[in-house]
Design a protein around this motif. Structure first.
Motif: not given
Length: 296
Positions: A101, A105, A136, A277-285
């Motif tokens: 994952k 990213m 990032s 957006a980056l933090r949301r993607a990191t949490r979901r990943a």
């Protein structure tokens, strides 16, 4: 006399029936930076040490050592840094810190940064990719940021045809640039305008630092084209440092200023949305969670 049993709803005695439990709100996982293992850290330190020598050797070379006679060979010798940089990426991917994952990213962000670079290239140093690298590195951490900076610069060089002996220096400088954003204070508690201001200030200073170290990479190879500001292998540290400062003012100050100002503007305007957006993607990943499969 009749006996009336107590009302369970009002009795203060012990309850035998199960009391209803209020539902608890789901815990939102925190966006955690990607951590690299000890092999990756060791490779990163090795590359940085060799790269620092590759950038600064003209300032500290002994005039009597004869290194100046090989100045034209230096870019090819230090191009061997590219092998070490690839080793950093390979070591990072092979460890648990960069699982599938995180690699996905990495690919998305590197491709986005590589696509952003040609937009302003050649126009007063306007390079929008730098603000994405700052954000990032802030969210994903210094180790991931270093790898991202290397991969992004390599991909953008392939995209723009900028492959040459200068590429390892660009990759290393961009890796340092993105790594520095991951080392800024307050990664867990600082949010909002304060964080955006911190990142904008870092982006402004780091944009000048990037231009300065890249000047160091190319300055010794000017030869006699500009004798007053060119590297002189017979001069000492003070004289060459004065020449180098004059070289930066005469050749790259406008480019560095344009890069710095654009980084600040984009960070202030787009920073809050991109960070979210980056933090949301990191949490979901959930990068550090192992990948599991449900039994059939």
């Amino acid at each position: 006399m009749s006996h009336r049993s107590p009302d369970p709803a009002t009795s203060s005695g012990p309850q035998t029936a199960a009391s209803p439990v209020a539902p608890t709100a789901p815990v939102t996982p925190q966006a955690r930076p990607v951590r690299l293992g000890p092999r990756s850290v060791a490779a990163l330190l090795l590359v940085s040490a060799v790269g620092a020598v590759g950038f600064t050797w003209p300032l500290f070379a002994d005039p009597a050592s004869g290194l100046g006679a090989h100045a034209q060979d230096a870019p090819w010798l230090f191009a061997g840094l590219l092998v070490l940089l690839v080793g950093v990426v390979a070591a990072a991917v092979s460890e648990s810190g960069l699982g599938p994952k995180a690699v996905a990213m990495l690919g998305v962000l590197a491709a986005t940064g590589a696509a952003l670079r040609p937009i302003g290239a050649g126009t007063a140093g306007l390079e929008p990719m730098f603000f994405l690298m700052v954000l990032s590195g802030r969210v994903l951490g210094p180790g991931f940021g270093f790898v991202l900076g290397n991969v992004t610069m390599f991909a953008s060089a392939l995209l723009t045809g900028g492959v040459g002996p200068w590429l390892p220096f660009q990759m290393l400088a961009m890796g340092w640039f993105t790594l520095g954003a991951g080392l800024l204070p307050g990664p867990d508690g600082l949010r909002g305008r304060g964080e955006v201001a911190l990142l904008a200030g870092y982006g402004f200073l780091a944009a000048f630092a990037y231009g300065t170290v890249m000047n160091l990479a190319g300055w010794p190879f000017m030869g006699a084209l500009a004798s007053d500001i060119a590297y002189d292998p017979r001069a000492g540290l003070a004289a060459n440092l004065a020449r180098f400062l004059a070289y930066c003012l005469a050749t790259s100050m406008g480019w560095d200023l344009g890069r710095a100002v654009l980084t600040v503007v984009l960070t202030c305007v787009l920073g809050p949305a991109v960070l979210k957006a980056l933090r949301r993607a990191t949490r979901r990943a959930a990068f550090e969670s192992p990948v599991t499969f449900d039994p059939r």
